[in-house]
Design a protein around this motif. Structure first.
Motif, PDB file in Angstrom:
ATOM      1  N   ASN A  81      59.485  56.978   2.648  1.00  0.00           N
ATOM      2  CA  ASN A  81      58.635  55.998   2.992  1.00  0.00           C
ATOM      3  C   ASN A  81      57.018  56.171   2.813  1.00  0.00           C
ATOM      4  O   ASN A  81      56.324  55.598   2.267  1.00  0.00           O
ATOM      5  N   TYR A 123      56.135  51.226  16.839  1.00  0.00           N
ATOM      6  CA  TYR A 123      56.821  50.618  15.759  1.00  0.00           C
ATOM      7  C   TYR A 123      56.914  49.134  16.005  1.00  0.00           C
ATOM      8  O   TYR A 123      57.867  48.633  16.443  1.00  0.00           O
ATOM      9  N   TRP A 155      61.473  59.271   6.266  1.00  0.00           N
ATOM     10  CA  TRP A 155      60.096  59.380   6.798  1.00  0.00           C
ATOM     11  C   TRP A 155      59.430  59.661   5.680  1.00  0.00           C
ATOM     12  O   TRP A 155      58.412  58.994   5.224  1.00  0.00           O
ATOM     13  N   GLY A 182      59.702  47.947   8.992  1.00  0.00           N
ATOM     14  CA  GLY A 182      61.298  48.589   8.981  1.00  0.00           C
ATOM     15  C   GLY A 182      62.328  47.279   9.135  1.00  0.00           C
ATOM     16  O   GLY A 182      61.810  46.298   9.695  1.00  0.00           O
ATOM     17  N   ASN A 228      56.587  56.559  11.942  1.00  0.00           N
ATOM     18  CA  ASN A 228      57.052  55.833  10.807  1.00  0.00           C
ATOM     19  C   ASN A 228      56.433  54.422  10.880  1.00  0.00           C
ATOM     20  O   ASN A 228      56.417  53.595   9.790  1.00  0.00           O
ATOM     21  N   HIS A 229      55.678  54.113  12.060  1.00  0.00           N
ATOM     22  CA  HIS A 229      54.924  52.884  11.929  1.00  0.00           C
ATOM     23  C   HIS A 229      53.677  52.971  11.024  1.00  0.00           C
ATOM     24  O   HIS A 229      52.940  51.981  10.781  1.00  0.00           O
ATOM     25  N   TRP A 262      59.046  44.895  12.708  1.00  0.00           N
ATOM     26  CA  TRP A 262      60.551  44.968  12.651  1.00  0.00           C
ATOM     27  C   TRP A 262      61.113  43.522  11.854  1.00  0.00           C
ATOM     28  O   TRP A 262      60.341  42.515  12.034  1.00  0.00           O
ATOM     29  N   SER A 282      66.187  46.730  11.090  1.00  0.00           N
ATOM     30  CA  SER A 282      66.947  47.470  12.299  1.00  0.00           C
ATOM     31  C   SER A 282      68.589  47.575  11.890  1.00  0.00           C
ATOM     32  O   SER A 282      69.492  47.645  12.742  1.00  0.00           O
ATOM     33  N   SER A 297      61.787  49.257   4.824  1.00  0.00           N
ATOM     34  CA  SER A 297      62.683  50.467   4.875  1.00  0.00           C
ATOM     35  C   SER A 297      63.578  50.375   6.235  1.00  0.00           C
ATOM     36  O   SER A 297      63.052  49.795   7.401  1.00  0.00           O
ATOM     37  N   ARG A 298      64.564  51.021   6.324  1.00  0.00           N
ATOM     38  CA  ARG A 298      65.267  51.349   7.693  1.00  0.00           C
ATOM     39  C   ARG A 298      64.287  52.405   8.478  1.00  0.00           C
ATOM     40  O   ARG A 298      63.306  52.784   7.996  1.00  0.00           O
ATOM     41  N   TRP A 299      64.615  52.312   9.702  1.00  0.00           N
ATOM     42  CA  TRP A 299      63.798  53.175  10.547  1.00  0.00           C
ATOM     43  C   TRP A 299      63.811  54.784  10.171  1.00  0.00           C
ATOM     44  O   TRP A 299      64.964  55.347   9.998  1.00  0.00           O
ATOM     45  N   GLY A 300      62.512  55.236   9.743  1.00  0.00           N
ATOM     46  CA  GLY A 300      62.303  56.439   9.681  1.00  0.00           C
ATOM     47  C   GLY A 300      62.106  57.600  10.556  1.00  0.00           C
ATOM     48  O   GLY A 300      61.688  58.577  10.342  1.00  0.00           O
TER      49      GLY A 300
END
Length: 695
Positions: A176, A235, A173, A208, A202-203, A238, A210, A195-198
């Motif tokens: 990012n 979020y 997080w 992001g 993080n929205h 994706w 998955s 990025s990957r899910w933070g």
């Protein structure tokens, strides 16, 4: 949103992306991008995975972390990035920053000195984004020079957990947050990261991805549910590994269905791991797969005016592009039991095929519940009643997509390449009913929209029984952001033949070329040049009813029958009775020997609006039973077995009675029980579901 709005993503991010974990050379990747152009498959983004940098380090660094170009593969990085930009593409480099900065890096001396390390010692610089003294040189020495060469954004591929010195801080997080703000440091460029899910919140740093999806039908079927429910925490942007990242069984059909889902997902990014037997090129399979995948990816670029307006609605109103059905019908159980269908922008509902075609029917099957109101097939204009379940059967080229009554959907031109900018041509698909759509445009990539550098163009329509009035209103805002003259093509869908069509500009009648398509039942008004300040009105009059509420059942049944694997004379015999089949399912009994159960089921589900379906998602099983017209000849039975003893079905629910209009069941309430649900038209066609599934 309580935790802040979703930033407006750049317009170019909505185009098709190419990405692959592969040790590309500069020449090889350049040829590949030109191959996309030669095959008429447009792209907007080219990702360069981790082999862009040195991976054979000669020191303690494993090679996953890197900031120095591999000159053997990329002898001229600025030239290559300039080449991508000349083709209209944006690009990102993959980052795994966890191992810090080692002495093989070109920027090591600067980083070492900034952290009070003697470069002669060749001690690595620890990666510590919680230390402000590290963050400043980390950005200035490692990233800004690469951005100056032409890198547009960064892929934060963090996979190393959460080793942070600040308790409670999600390190991804925070990474990012730092990179997102840094990319917008000049106040001009619109920041954007990948990025990957933070974690929650993080929205605020889109977009992001998955993680590493598997090349399976099950993984594909999970994506719609996953993507839509992510809207519950804001979020909304994706990017999945379209085609699947790894493992599984590759097949042309599975690849095509992944791509079709990608069209109707937030970001379409082709991707896979380095296994050479994973194929993500649309032309890498057979001619039919190439045609289907190419058409889907071209459609994606055509949809950008609609998608970008949806992106603005997400920023302005918190309305995600992809949303669960229960956002529209929160009090209906059906909306929760239909995990593979979702709302897509303000006017569409998508339910892509996510299971393989039956060998017997030659068709894929999907089941969707449509919320209250009138709905129309986007591609064929067929009418579908709301507050009802519908079984859909399609060939490889088909994508279940529905437009709500009154929807106005803008598409850009169909192009071999490009299509990322505000288009000089717009094709509006206009569906019967009162409604409007406000097209949003800006420069697509800077922060100037925050100071009002925007333009809005509103389209609206009003309907009565025998008349429709459609308007293109004068644009509002900074008009130079819109083309000086835009050519419109208007497609009015699901109409009976009109008696008169009148087109007015500035309130005065003009001559406009139009035609009515008797096969597709739509009115097309060819390209009308229009300056953004000038209002246009179209008035369509019919002698009787203007809107067409035809489900096109016989045409759909005929099309299905042509795909069935069956004896040819039997096919012709069944075809003769399709018109009567809608009213008298018993007529199918005479042909029962020539049709398999799957074939009879398909014909009856579409012809009668009755059916039975099972879906599984996130560990839960749903059984859905529907009888849209409450037919008395469609019956059902629900029974359960405990310790190998059947309960008396007559004392239980159904018992051969008329099936209800809609019923949703969750049969997993007690692991000691085995449930059986049976429904159909007696001996003509009966379908059975069991839970747990019989071995």
């Amino acid at each position: 949103l309580v935790s802040g709005p979703v930033p407006l993503i750049p317009r170019w991010a909505l185009g098709n992306w190419w990405s692959r974990f592969w040790r590309y050379s500069q020449a090889e990747l350049g040829r590949l991008i030109l191959d996309f152009k030669a095959h008429g498959v447009p792209l907007g983004v080219c990702i360069i995975d981790m082999d862009w940098h040195i991976t054979q380090t000669g020191n303690a660094c494993t090679g996953w972390t890197g900031y120095t170009w591999n000159r053997e593969l990329f002898p001229d990085p600025p030239g290559f990035l300039s080449f991508l930009h000349s083709l209209g593409l944006k690009t990102a480099l993959n980052l795994h920053p966890a191992e810090g900065i080692h002495p093989h890096e070109e920027a090591y001396p600067q980083m070492a000195q900034a952290m009070d390390i003697d470069p002669e010692t060749e001690l690595p610089v620890e990666f510590d984004p919680t230390n402000p003294d590290f963050v400043k040189p980390y950005l200035e020495y490692l990233h800004h020079p690469l951005e100056a060469q032409g890198v547009d954004f960064w892929w934060m591929d963090w996979q190393q957990g959460n080793p942070t010195r600040l308790p409670g801080l999600n390190l991804l997080w925070w990474i990012n947050h730092l990179h997102f703000l840094d990319l917008g440091r000049d106040g001009v460029k619109r920041p954007f990261i990948f990025s990957r899910w933070g974690g929650l919140g993080n929205h605020r740093y889109p977009i992001g991805f998955s993680g590493d999806t598997h090349v399976t039908w099950e993984s594909l079927a999970f994506q719609p549910y996953f993507t839509a429910t992510a809207a519950n925490v804001g979020y909304s942007w994706w990017s999945h590994d379209i085609g699947g990242h790894m493992m599984g069984f590759e097949s042309p059909e599975l690849f095509a269905r992944w791509v079709q889902f990608g069209v109707f997902s937030p970001i379409l990014r082709l991707h896979s791991t380095a296994n050479p037997y994973h194929e993500r090129l649309p032309w890498g399979y057979d001619a039919e797969t190439e045609r289907v995948a190419r058409n889907a990816m071209r459609l994606r670029h055509r949809l950008i005016p609609y998608l970008y307006t949806s992106a603005w609605r997400n920023t302005r109103h918190g309305e995600a592009l992809v949303r669960p059905l229960y956002y529209q019908a929160p009090d209906r159980e059906e909306a929760y039991a239909n995990p593979e269908a979702y709302l897509f922008g303000p006017g569409l509902l998508a339910a892509p095929f996510t299971s393989p075609a039956s060998l017997e029917t030659g068709l894929s099957r999907q089941v969707v519940w449509l919320p209250e109101g009138d709905w129309y097939g986007f591609f064929d204009g067929n009418y579908y009643a709301g507050n009802a379940w519908h079984a859909l059967y399609g060939r490889l080229e088909d994508i279940p997509l529905f437009a709500r009554s009154g929807a106005i959907i803008p598409l850009g031109p169909d192009l071999d390449w490009g299509g990322l900018e505000n288009p000089a041509e717009l094709e509006l698909h206009i569906f019967p009913g009162d409604g409007d759509f406000e097209l949003y445009e800006d420069d697509g990539q800077t922060q100037a929209y925050r100071q009002g550098a925007q333009v809005f163009t509103r389209f609206s329509q009003e309907w009565t029984e025998n008349q429709a009035v459609f308007h293109i209103h004068p644009a509002q805002g900074q008009l130079d952001l819109s083309p000086e003259t835009r050519r419109y093509r208007l497609i009015f869908v699901a109409l009976n033949r009109p008696q008169t069509v009148q087109v007015s500009l500035d309130g005065a009648p003009i001559q406009a070329e139009w035609r009515y398509d008797d096969r597709l039942h739509r009115l097309v008004i060819e390209k009308i040049p229009l300056a953004p300040t000038r209002p246009l009105e179209v008035r369509i009059q019919a002698q009787d009813t203007l809107r067409r509420h035809d489900a096109g059942l016989v045409t759909r049944l005929e099309r299905m029958l042509r795909s069935f694997y069956m004896e040819t004379e039997a096919r012709r015999s069944v075809a003769h009775g399709l018109e009567q089949l809608v009213k008298q399912p018993a007529l199918l009994g005479a042909a029962s020997g020539a049709l398999t159960l799957a074939q009879r089921r398909a014909l009856l589900e579409v012809a009668t609006g009755c059916g039975l379906h099972e879906s599984r998602v996130s560990g839960e099983t749903f059984w859905v039973l529907w009888n849209n017209e409450e037919r008395s000849d469609f019956t059902w039975l629900l029974a359960r077995e405990r310790q190998k003893v059947w309960w008396d079905a007559k004392r239980f629910r159904g018992s051969g009675e008329v099936a209800p209009r809609s019923l949703v069941l969750r049969p997993a309430s007690d692991p000691k029980d085995r449930w059986v649900l049976r429904a159909g038209f007696g001996r003509i066609c009966e379908v059975e579901l069991s839970y747990p599934v019989k071995s």
